[in-house]
Design a protein around this motif. Structure first.
Motif, PDB file in Angstrom:
ATOM      1  N   GLN A 137       0.842  -1.203   0.000  1.00 44.51           N
ATOM      2  CA  GLN A 137       0.000   0.000   0.000  1.00 44.51           C
ATOM      3  C   GLN A 137       0.883   1.262   0.000  1.00 44.51           C
ATOM      4  O   GLN A 137       0.599   2.222  -0.699  1.00 44.51           O
ATOM      5  N   ARG A 159      -4.696  11.310  -1.767  1.00 43.25           N
ATOM      6  CA  ARG A 159      -6.072  10.834  -1.596  1.00 43.25           C
ATOM      7  C   ARG A 159      -6.963  11.371  -2.723  1.00 43.25           C
ATOM      8  O   ARG A 159      -7.812  10.658  -3.242  1.00 43.25           O
ATOM      9  N   GLN A 190      -8.527   2.083  -0.604  1.00 42.18           N
ATOM     10  CA  GLN A 190      -7.756   2.192   0.643  1.00 42.18           C
ATOM     11  C   GLN A 190      -7.042   3.538   0.718  1.00 42.18           C
ATOM     12  O   GLN A 190      -6.984   4.171   1.770  1.00 42.18           O
ATOM     13  N   HIS A 203       0.967   4.293  -2.686  1.00 44.40           N
ATOM     14  CA  HIS A 203       0.893   5.728  -2.380  1.00 44.40           C
ATOM     15  C   HIS A 203       2.005   6.487  -3.109  1.00 44.40           C
ATOM     16  O   HIS A 203       1.798   7.573  -3.638  1.00 44.40           O
ATOM     17  N   ASP A 250      -7.542   6.493   3.550  1.00 43.68           N
ATOM     18  CA  ASP A 250      -6.402   6.529   4.485  1.00 43.68           C
ATOM     19  C   ASP A 250      -6.172   7.963   4.964  1.00 43.68           C
ATOM     20  O   ASP A 250      -5.567   8.786   4.263  1.00 43.68           O
TER      21      ASP A 250
END
Length: 802
Positions: free
Chosen positions: A7, A58, A46, A11, A50
């Motif tokens: 993850q 995001r 996710q 990102h 987050d």
């Protein structure tokens, strides 16, 4: 840990997709493209959710996720596991609720709107109902606004008509399920957007012939009007000219569906805004409908306009009332034709069935022994709609419909055996008492003939109908018919058959409860089983209420003459009120005995040993429904029961007072039971004053008035109040009439809450009380000055109308 690392990598990748360095960005785009669609959805969601990630990461994830759902939904989402699909929906709904960043929340709403748009199938059905329940249940004004604006933006995306149409379908689902109070704040914005889109799409239809989006927009407008009701009045003139224009001009074959939906839209708007606003257009709209109707013979059987027309006529009937009667000669022909559709049926062996199942539109029921019963479903929905419209005309027009009662009853009675479609069967049952009401105007002979034509079929249907929803509709209609026809409407054979059927229903009720209790002891018993058992229990109780309805109508029509017949059911009804029975059994058992006392007194006293003590104990029952049934029973004993019930009425008074004076007696769940207790005490004081110290209890009784929930009992209390005032009762009036302001307040509240009906003789008596005070100036001023504006208006209304 591996998942967390992955993850984090993702990102980083999202950050690099926004890099100003061309080579970094290009490399990142290649890496992103190589990730499978399903994995992308998981990682993107996710990242959006987050809270510890950077805001721009995001936002990027949200944009990509929405784009993915928009462009590749069919290739990705259906291939996710069911658990994963549920998790995504849940995460989005939770995100809308809990997200603190306004810009991220707006984007989550956009994603939810995109997903919900994809869940609209080609028929416009919504496959994600939770999103609607969630938005309407949570009172989430800001997210709802965002979802609506997301859908409106998508609808305005001129480059993709199919997407526009889906967005419009999603909007229809939102507005249909959205409570009126929630929709009103967004109404202006919503309506203005819809108008802009409609005008643009109307131009597009004229220039290019494209119609898909316009069809959906017209339905969106109808849905908004339907929900907004009278709040739609200011927008009426914005839409009506264009809608009428579509109906007048969209005459080509390929525009039939658009025309049908527009006819539906016009009639729904008319119903929403009401007769006063709609009337200037009503004549023109009726002419458009009539023109379509006269061309009806040229319409093909599968023309989609037919069902829209039929429903529109019924709405016009509701709007116009009696004025609609003049159009019946034109309307009834096609309506009867549609209601008379005979479906194709076949009895087949299994081999034949397999060959036919390819043929679209057949449904089969397996009869065992390698045989199946098949029915072609084409036309059944139209038939059901037409039957409902006939019900509507009978209900709205009453004696104005009398010329058609004979042909309609001949159509409807055989449909009581139409097991292929529940709505058709229910419509048939519902029509029976309505048709009798229409036929009354022709006199008793015609009415009796019509009842004879129905009666056997109704009783047989009660005995044979397997579906509890349909059965309850048939039983309810049968009870209403008996009330309408009255004494003498059932012969001995009818009574024999009915008695056997009702006995069977009650025996089945007890047996089903035993079976359910056994299942609760079973090793497989769990919450899911309990849910099913509760549903079965509710169905059973609903049938029990209809048994009570039928007995009520028989007792009210036949009085004590019917008691020997009732004795075959007596022990079963006594079982219902046993102390260990569930509360609905005791409630409905007591209701049946209430009817015996009310309609069969004084003969009812011979059964007193069975119900007096249970009724007395039930006044203190934990269940308010049981208390209400018991309190009503005390009232009818005082009013109709005769001297034999005197000791019982005396014993009941302190118990009734106890219920009224309990701390939570006025709470929502207790108020009806409490008001029945107040009414019962009034009836005891009025009809059995020897059972109670009237002077002692009257001041208390006055302080409990008026009754605002139970309108029927309110009339009894107001009539008794009039008796007391008219006889100048010193306790009610007080020394030198000092209680009159309090009495004014009771009357004003009663009128304001519609507990006093204009047509009741009681309202004239109350108005006379007020007029007597009006002539003595000082007292009048004093009485009126204690009232608020609403109460003063109520007093004025009463003086003007009674």
């Amino acid at each position: 840990l591996a998942a967390m690392a992955e993850q984090q990598q993702f990102h980083l990748l999202l950050g690099n997709l926004m890099s100003p360095d061309n080579s970094v960005r290009k490399q990142s785009e290649e890496m992103y493209d190589n990730i499978s669609g399903q994995t992308k959805i998981t990682f993107l969601l996710q990242a959006v959710r987050d809270a510890s990630a950077a805001e721009e990461v995001r936002q990027m994830a949200a944009v990509l996720l929405r784009r993915l759902l928009s462009s590749s939904f069919d290739e990705t989402y259906p291939h996710l596991s069911p658990d994963m699909q549920t998790a995504i929906k849940t995460e989005l709904l939770v995100g809308i609720q809990t997200e603190t960043s306004p810009s991220i929340r707006k984007k989550v709403c956009d994603i939810a709107a995109e997903l919900s748009r994809n869940f609209i199938d080609d028929e416009g059905n919504n496959q994600w109902p939770e999103v609607l329940k969630f938005l309407s249940g949570a009172n989430l004004s800001s997210p709802l606004s965002q979802v609506i604006s997301s859908l409106l933006q998508t609808m305005e995306d001129q480059s993709n008509p199919r997407v526009q149409a889906h967005a419009a379908a999603a909007l229809i689902n939102f507005t249909e399920d959205c409570p009126k109070s929630l929709l009103i704040p967004y109404l202006d914005n919503l309506v203005q957007h819809l108008h802009v889109i409609m005008v643009a799409k109307l131009q597009e239809l004229i220039q290019k012939g494209t119609k898909l989006v316009l069809e959906q927009v017209v339905t969106s407008i109808a849905s908004v009007a339907d929900t907004a009701e009278e709040k739609f009045v200011p927008y009426y003139d914005l839409f009506m000219p264009s809608l009428k224009h579509i109906v007048e001009n969209a005459v080509q074959k390929e525009l039939r569906l658009l025309r049908g939906k527009t006819i539906e839209c016009i009639s729904l708007i008319g119903l929403a805004v009401g007769k006063e606003k709609f009337m200037p257009d009503a004549a023109a709209v009726m002419q458009l409908l009539l023109k379509t109707q006269t061309d009806f013979n040229d319409l093909e059987d599968d023309d989609p306009q037919i069902s829209y027309m039929i429903s529109a006529w019924a709405r016009m009937c509701k709007i116009l009332g009696n004025e609609f009667q003049q159009y019946l000669p034109v309307v009834m022909g096609p309506l009867m034709k549609t209601a008379s559709i005979k479906p194709e049926v076949a009895l087949l062996d299994t081999q034949d069935m397999e060959n036919m199942s390819e043929d679209d539109g057949w449904e089969f029921v397996n009869l065992g022994d390698q045989q199946s019963f098949g029915i072609k479903t084409a036309g059944l929905e139209e038939k059901a709609t037409a039957c409902q419209m006939l019900v509507c005309y009978a209900k709205e027009l009453k004696e104005g419909f009398v010329d058609y009662t004979e042909q309609v009853v001949k159509l409807m009675v055989p449909l009581l055996k139409f097991y292929f479609h529940d709505d058709i069967l229910s419509g048939s049952a519902e029509s029976m008492p309505l048709l009798l009401e229409c036929a009354r105007v022709r006199g008793p002979e015609y009415l009796t003939q019509m009842w004879h034509f129905m009666c056997d079929a109704l009783i047989k249907a009660i005995g044979t109908e397997p579906d509890s929803d349909v059965l309850s509709e048939i039983m309810h209609s049968f009870a209403k018919c008996i009330e309408l026809m009255g004494d003498g409407c059932l012969n001995n054979e009818h009574f024999d058959e009915l008695g056997g059927i009702l006995k069977g229903k009650l025996e089945e009720h007890f047996k089903n409860q035993e079976v359910r209790q056994a299942k609760r002891q079973d090793e497989d018993y769990d919450e899911q089983v309990e849910e099913t058992l509760q549903d079965e229990d509710d169905n059973d109780v609903y049938i029990l209420t209809k048994v009570s309805d039928i007995l009520h109508s028989v007792f009210s029509s036949y009085k004590e003459k019917v008691l020997p017949w009732f004795e075959q059911l007596l022990q079963l009804v006594v079982n219902l009120i046993g102390p260990h029975r569930p509360w609905p059994d005791r409630q409905w058992g007591l209701c049946i005995f209430d009817d015996v006392v009310e309609h069969c007194s004084p003969s009812s006293f011979k059964y007193a040993e069975y119900f007096l003590q249970p009724m007395l104990q039930s006044l203190c029952d934990p269940s308010p429904e049981v208390r209400q049934a018991a309190a009503y029973g005390v009232g009818v004993m005082a009013q109709f029961g005769g001297e034999n019930y005197t000791p019982f009425c005396r014993e009941a008074i302190p118990l009734l007072v106890g219920v009224i004076q309990a701390a939570d007696s006025k709470s929502k769940e207790n108020i009806n039971a409490t008001e029945n207790c107040v009414s019962a005490i009034g009836k005891v004081m009025k009809y059995r004053p020897e059972c109670v110290n009237v002077n002692e209890i009257l001041p208390h009784w006055l302080s409990w008035l008026p009754l605002n929930e139970d309108k029927e009992e309110a009339v009894h209390t107001f009539n008794f109040l009039c008796d007391l005032i008219e006889s100048n009762n010193p306790i009610v009036l007080g020394p030198e009439n000092t209680n009159l302001p309090k009495i004014f307040l009771i009357i004003a509240d009663g009128v304001a809450n519609e507990s006093v009906k204009r047509e009741d003789g009681c309202s004239k008596r109350l108005a006379n009380v007020i007029r007597q005070v009006q002539v003595s100036g000082g007292l009048w001023t004093e009485c009126v000055s204690t009232l608020n504006e609403t109460q003063q208006k109520a007093i004025q209304d009463l003086l003007n109308t009674a």
